[in-house]
Write an enzyme that holds these catalytic residues in place. Sequence first.
Site, PDB file in Angstrom:
ATOM      1  N   TYR A 116       2.796  10.122   0.667  1.00  0.00           N
ATOM      2  CA  TYR A 116       3.847   9.654   1.339  1.00  0.00           C
ATOM      3  C   TYR A 116       5.261  10.096   0.571  1.00  0.00           C
ATOM      4  O   TYR A 116       5.701   9.390  -0.381  1.00  0.00           O
ATOM      5  CB  TYR A 116       3.778   7.983   1.402  1.00  0.00           C
ATOM      6  CG  TYR A 116       2.679   7.385   2.086  1.00  0.00           C
ATOM      7  CD1 TYR A 116       1.702   8.130   2.916  1.00  0.00           C
ATOM      8  CD2 TYR A 116       2.095   5.970   1.720  1.00  0.00           C
ATOM      9  CE1 TYR A 116       0.604   7.733   3.579  1.00  0.00           C
ATOM     10  CE2 TYR A 116       0.814   5.787   2.331  1.00  0.00           C
ATOM     11  CZ  TYR A 116       0.406   6.398   3.283  1.00  0.00           C
ATOM     12  OH  TYR A 116      -0.745   5.953   3.731  1.00  0.00           O
ATOM     13  N   GLY A 149       3.636   3.334  16.959  1.00  0.00           N
ATOM     14  CA  GLY A 149       4.707   2.628  17.619  1.00  0.00           C
ATOM     15  C   GLY A 149       4.815   2.267  18.982  1.00  0.00           C
ATOM     16  O   GLY A 149       5.516   1.770  19.517  1.00  0.00           O
ATOM     17  N   ILE A 150       3.860   2.816  19.739  1.00  0.00           N
ATOM     18  CA  ILE A 150       4.078   2.774  21.261  1.00  0.00           C
ATOM     19  C   ILE A 150       3.788   1.128  21.484  1.00  0.00           C
ATOM     20  O   ILE A 150       4.273   0.647  22.704  1.00  0.00           O
ATOM     21  CB  ILE A 150       2.834   3.316  21.914  1.00  0.00           C
ATOM     22  CG1 ILE A 150       3.304   3.505  23.528  1.00  0.00           C
ATOM     23  CG2 ILE A 150       1.390   3.112  21.688  1.00  0.00           C
ATOM     24  CD1 ILE A 150       2.411   4.468  24.224  1.00  0.00           C
ATOM     25  N   LEU A 151       3.153   0.273  20.686  1.00  0.00           N
ATOM     26  CA  LEU A 151       2.931  -1.020  20.966  1.00  0.00           C
ATOM     27  C   LEU A 151       4.277  -1.823  20.510  1.00  0.00           C
ATOM     28  O   LEU A 151       4.304  -3.137  20.719  1.00  0.00           O
ATOM     29  CB  LEU A 151       1.693  -1.714  20.116  1.00  0.00           C
ATOM     30  CG  LEU A 151       0.410  -1.110  20.840  1.00  0.00           C
ATOM     31  CD1 LEU A 151      -0.920  -1.759  19.944  1.00  0.00           C
ATOM     32  CD2 LEU A 151       0.220  -1.540  22.284  1.00  0.00           C
ATOM     33  N   ASN A 186      -0.153   1.467  16.711  1.00  0.00           N
ATOM     34  CA  ASN A 186      -0.509   2.698  17.266  1.00  0.00           C
ATOM     35  C   ASN A 186       0.628   3.901  17.101  1.00  0.00           C
ATOM     36  O   ASN A 186       1.011   4.369  17.943  1.00  0.00           O
ATOM     37  CB  ASN A 186      -1.134   2.626  18.690  1.00  0.00           C
ATOM     38  CG  ASN A 186      -2.493   2.273  18.570  1.00  0.00           C
ATOM     39  OD1 ASN A 186      -2.860   1.067  19.099  1.00  0.00           O
ATOM     40  ND2 ASN A 186      -3.457   2.880  18.018  1.00  0.00           N
ATOM     41  N   LYS A 193      -3.876   5.803  -3.339  1.00  0.00           N
ATOM     42  CA  LYS A 193      -4.969   6.707  -2.927  1.00  0.00           C
ATOM     43  C   LYS A 193      -5.130   7.818  -3.801  1.00  0.00           C
ATOM     44  O   LYS A 193      -4.416   8.478  -4.508  1.00  0.00           O
ATOM     45  CB  LYS A 193      -4.707   6.891  -1.467  1.00  0.00           C
ATOM     46  CG  LYS A 193      -4.404   6.108  -0.478  1.00  0.00           C
ATOM     47  CD  LYS A 193      -4.007   6.352   0.699  1.00  0.00           C
ATOM     48  CE  LYS A 193      -3.744   4.965   1.610  1.00  0.00           C
ATOM     49  NZ  LYS A 193      -2.307   4.479   1.246  1.00  0.00           N
ATOM     50  N   GLY A 251      -1.277   1.030  10.663  1.00  0.00           N
ATOM     51  CA  GLY A 251      -0.819   1.455  12.201  1.00  0.00           C
ATOM     52  C   GLY A 251      -1.193   0.383  13.209  1.00  0.00           C
ATOM     53  O   GLY A 251      -1.725   0.939  14.228  1.00  0.00           O
ATOM     54  N   ASP A 274       1.049  -1.281   0.124  1.00  0.00           N
ATOM     55  CA  ASP A 274      -0.041   0.152   0.145  1.00  0.00           C
ATOM     56  C   ASP A 274       0.904   1.321   0.074  1.00  0.00           C
ATOM     57  O   ASP A 274       1.815   1.347   0.580  1.00  0.00           O
ATOM     58  CB  ASP A 274      -0.798   0.076   1.133  1.00  0.00           C
ATOM     59  CG  ASP A 274      -1.759   1.224   1.543  1.00  0.00           C
ATOM     60  OD1 ASP A 274      -2.490   1.269   0.637  1.00  0.00           O
ATOM     61  OD2 ASP A 274      -1.230   2.257   2.258  1.00  0.00           O
TER      62      ASP A 274
END
Length: 340
Positions: free
Chosen positions: A59, A240-242, A238, A85, A235, A54
């Site tokens: 980007y 990066g926090i996970l 989330n 997109k 994502g 994707d």
Amino acid sequence: MQLTDRRPIGRTDVEVTVMGFGGAPLGNLYAPIPDEDARGAVAAAWEAGIRYYDTAPLYGYGLSEHRFGEILRGQKRDGFVLSTKVGRVLRPWREPPAHDDKFVDAGPFEPIYDYTRDGARRSLEQSLHRLGMNRVDVLFIHDIDIFTHGANQQPDMFRQALSGAYLALREMKDEGTIAAIGVGVNEWEVCEAALDEGDFDCFLLAGRYTLLEQKPLESFLPKCVQRGASIILGGPYNSGILVTGAVKGATHNYEAAPQDILDRVAGIQTVCQAHGVPMPAAALQFPLAHPAVASVIPGGRTAAEVTQNATWLTTPVPAALWTDLKGEGLLHPDAPVPGS
């Protein structure tokens, strides 16, 4: 579950691997990536068996599409699924924009919002030139959410997209130019509103149905199952926090995580550690248990990161981990879990 397992996109003939490759990092998101690292990341994804990729004009202002095209053109076109997109067209600039941006050393283009019928067709034509390909398989209307446009402007952008870009996507699908159409945003509520008004095959939902957040379970995901619409989960960490855990500077939803999110992630991490499971492994596998979810698409900046994602997807996770997360109030009680 194997990474190479495939699931259909809605009621179309398009099938994607349960893990895809999210292309935002290849646009130099937050930091530049050397071309050789970008090539290595995509090569590692292909070697692992990933066959869904994707990207988007946003980007890197064309850089991600350019890089994917350069690398994937060497493969048989029917051997992989590619999505991009519409909603922005790129215009060359003479001087770099003065404002800060998430994409570093990006293409010399300025993104202009255009959700009109003609704008959608123009956007796809530009994307095909950057990709060096004659088609994409899935086309999303990009960023018609409050996160992007703000509460005041979002309703107008949404209406323009549904009365303009959506009609173009329907026409292109009927013509056989594309095989599946959808909406790609950061908010499930916008996806649900679009599903109420249009006939969409899929939604690329970034960060809103994860090990950390399950609000879409209450109305949107059941509606997707009822309507036969699929979710591509962007994502899954989330922002990066996970992966990092509840450390200082951890990122949630593209910003520094607030204390309540840090506390919740710390609780999830404690449960994962008690079962000897890397938290990112649970984060990748959890969304795929829902019948609406066709694929998770983490990004990767290097071959090592892509390989690590592939390893986490197939890491054994005991059923007791999901039971304990629910028991601690860290997972929605009605959330489907792997193996259930």
